[in-house]
Design a protein around this motif. Structure first.
Motif, mmCIF file in Angstrom:
data_model
loop_
_atom_site.group_PDB
_atom_site.id
_atom_site.type_symbol
_atom_site.label_atom_id
_atom_site.label_comp_id
_atom_site.label_asym_id
_atom_site.label_seq_id
_atom_site.Cartn_x
_atom_site.Cartn_y
_atom_site.Cartn_z
ATOM 1 N N ILE A 158 9.617 -5.661 -0.659
ATOM 2 C CA ILE A 158 9.269 -6.481 0.512
ATOM 3 C C ILE A 158 9.981 -5.945 1.756
ATOM 4 N N GLU A 159 11.253 -5.611 1.601
ATOM 5 C CA GLU A 159 12.025 -5.085 2.734
ATOM 6 C C GLU A 159 11.415 -3.787 3.255
ATOM 7 N N ASN A 160 11.002 -2.905 2.320
ATOM 8 C CA ASN A 160 10.390 -1.624 2.713
ATOM 9 C C ASN A 160 9.056 -1.853 3.425
ATOM 10 N N LEU A 161 8.262 -2.801 2.889
ATOM 11 C CA LEU A 161 6.963 -3.080 3.505
ATOM 12 C C LEU A 161 7.129 -3.652 4.914
ATOM 13 N N GLN A 162 8.142 -4.535 5.074
ATOM 14 C CA GLN A 162 8.371 -5.116 6.399
ATOM 15 C C GLN A 162 8.834 -4.048 7.403
ATOM 16 N N SER A 163 9.601 -3.083 6.924
ATOM 17 C CA SER A 163 10.019 -1.981 7.792
ATOM 18 C C SER A 163 8.815 -1.135 8.192
ATOM 19 N N SER A 164 7.920 -0.904 7.229
ATOM 20 C CA SER A 164 6.731 -0.105 7.513
ATOM 21 C C SER A 164 5.809 -0.827 8.489
ATOM 22 N N LEU A 165 5.811 -2.164 8.378
ATOM 23 C CA LEU A 165 4.919 -2.969 9.224
ATOM 24 C C LEU A 165 5.232 -2.781 10.716
ATOM 25 N N GLU A 166 6.504 -2.560 11.023
ATOM 26 C CA GLU A 166 6.909 -2.434 12.423
ATOM 27 C C GLU A 166 6.333 -1.182 13.080
ATOM 28 N N TYR A 167 6.118 -0.153 12.254
ATOM 29 C CA TYR A 167 5.722 1.138 12.837
ATOM 30 C C TYR A 167 4.314 1.567 12.426
ATOM 31 N N CYS A 168 3.598 0.737 11.675
ATOM 32 C CA CYS A 168 2.296 1.172 11.178
ATOM 33 C C CYS A 168 1.213 1.034 12.251
ATOM 34 N N HIS A 169 0.107 1.695 12.012
ATOM 35 C CA HIS A 169 -1.064 1.619 12.892
ATOM 36 C C HIS A 169 -1.657 0.220 12.766
ATOM 37 N N SER A 170 -2.185 -0.298 13.833
ATOM 38 C CA SER A 170 -2.740 -1.660 13.826
ATOM 39 C C SER A 170 -3.778 -1.856 12.733
ATOM 40 N N ALA A 171 -4.524 -0.795 12.378
ATOM 41 C CA ALA A 171 -5.562 -0.895 11.344
ATOM 42 C C ALA A 171 -4.955 -1.170 9.973
ATOM 43 N N ASP A 172 -3.673 -0.776 9.771
ATOM 44 C CA ASP A 172 -3.027 -0.958 8.457
ATOM 45 C C ASP A 172 -2.218 -2.246 8.372
ATOM 46 N N LYS A 173 -2.075 -2.935 9.500
ATOM 47 C CA LYS A 173 -1.199 -4.116 9.519
ATOM 48 C C LYS A 173 -1.683 -5.231 8.585
ATOM 49 N N ILE A 174 -2.990 -5.494 8.620
ATOM 50 C CA ILE A 174 -3.523 -6.567 7.764
ATOM 51 C C ILE A 174 -3.293 -6.246 6.298
ATOM 52 N N ARG A 175 -3.528 -4.979 5.923
ATOM 53 C CA ARG A 175 -3.315 -4.579 4.519
ATOM 54 C C ARG A 175 -1.851 -4.771 4.124
ATOM 55 N N LEU A 176 -0.919 -4.341 4.995
ATOM 56 C CA LEU A 176 0.506 -4.473 4.694
ATOM 57 C C LEU A 176 0.944 -5.946 4.642
ATOM 58 N N GLN A 177 0.409 -6.750 5.570
ATOM 59 C CA GLN A 177 0.736 -8.181 5.576
ATOM 60 C C GLN A 177 0.277 -8.861 4.281
ATOM 61 N N ASN A 178 -0.931 -8.492 3.838
ATOM 62 C CA ASN A 178 -1.441 -9.041 2.567
ATOM 63 C C ASN A 178 -0.571 -8.593 1.394
ATOM 64 N N GLU A 179 -0.130 -7.341 1.457
ATOM 65 C CA GLU A 179 0.726 -6.813 0.385
ATOM 66 C C GLU A 179 2.079 -7.532 0.383
ATOM 67 N N ILE A 180 2.605 -7.814 1.575
ATOM 68 C CA ILE A 180 3.879 -8.554 1.664
ATOM 69 C C ILE A 180 3.723 -9.969 1.094
ATOM 70 N N LEU A 181 2.609 -10.625 1.424
ATOM 71 C CA LEU A 181 2.337 -11.957 0.885
ATOM 72 C C LEU A 181 2.238 -11.930 -0.640
ATOM 73 N N ALA A 182 1.562 -10.891 -1.146
ATOM 74 C CA ALA A 182 1.409 -10.759 -2.605
ATOM 75 C C ALA A 182 2.773 -10.558 -3.275
ATOM 76 N N GLN A 183 3.639 -9.759 -2.646
ATOM 77 C CA GLN A 183 4.966 -9.508 -3.211
ATOM 78 C C GLN A 183 5.834 -10.775 -3.152
ATOM 79 N N HIS A 184 5.696 -11.554 -2.083
ATOM 80 C CA HIS A 184 6.425 -12.831 -1.999
ATOM 81 C C HIS A 184 5.963 -13.779 -3.112
ATOM 82 N N SER A 185 4.674 -13.767 -3.393
ATOM 83 C CA SER A 185 4.141 -14.598 -4.477
ATOM 84 C C SER A 185 4.732 -14.163 -5.822
#
Length: 220
Positions: A165-192
């Motif tokens: 989760i920590e790695n994904l959140q770090s990636s979220l800060e610098y990722c392309h806007s097109a990948d943000k939704i995918r990363l956010q969904n992945e973070i939600l899945a990992q929190h679950s």
């Protein structure tokens, strides 16, 4: 037989019985003494005693014989002396019976313990199936060593997920806007996943506590 002869005979019998009781108590392993520590083996009118060891009965019998001697010295009525003798003989018989039935009592207690444990395992298995954690193997719930292994496994999984989760959140800060939704969904899945892992950890910790105090106070 005179009263003094009777008294001497009782003292001799008491001495012999005491040797048998001392040997009986010395031969009892600690586990058997613990198993029988709350068992009342005598009617309270005979002895005030609990547990496997019978030396307390000898101490009480010695007092009874000493009281009989006082009755004889005081020249109490034959009825009183005979009544006292009968009570002492009843106590002798009870101790001899206890000497011969210790193993029977232990076997009965062991059987009761096995029966209770079998019922506890059956209830535990049913509860486990209804817990929502049936993906944890049922046999794990019946073994403290395996429970601790399962707990460590889930604690390690939780650390891995937290790091992910920590790695994904770090990636979220610098990722392309097109990948943000995918990363956010992945973070939600990992929190679950982390939430379920922590629930399972709490469940296993509860099972460990139950496993380590299964039959406290049930030896009566």
């Amino acid at each position: 037989m005179t009263t003094n002869e009777l008294l001497n005979r009782l003292k001799y019998q008491l001495k012999q019985l005491e040797q048998e009781v001392l040997q009986h108590d010395a031969n009892l392993p600690a586990g058997q003494r613990k198993m029988m520590q709350d068992v009342e083996r005598f009617n309270n009118e005979l002895f005030v005693q609990e547990g496997a060891q019978l030396k307390p009965c000898i101490d009480q019998l010695s007092k009874s014989v000493a009281q009989l001697q006082q009755l004889i010295n005081a020249k109490r009525s034959p009825y009183t002396i005979v009544s006292s003798c009968e009570k002492i003989q009843d106590r002798f018989s009870a101790v001899r019976r206890a000497l011969s039935t210790t193993n029977i009592n232990l076997k009965s207690l062991e059987q009761q313990k096995r029966t209770r444990r079998a019922h506890a395992i059956k209830r535990g298995a049913k509860t486990h199936q209804q817990s929502g954690f049936s993906w944890i193997a049922s046999n794990v719930m019946q073994n403290s060593h395996q429970l601790y292994e399962e707990l460590n496994k889930h604690l390690n999984w939780a650390k891995i997920i937290e790091q992910k989760i920590e790695n994904l959140q770090s990636s979220l800060e610098y990722c392309h806007s097109a990948d943000k939704i995918r990363l956010q969904n992945e973070i939600l899945a990992q929190h679950s996943r982390l939430g379920k892992c922590r629930q399972a950890t709490s469940y296993i910790e509860d099972r460990i506590q139950l496993f380590e105090r299964p039959f406290k106070g049930q030896n009566r």
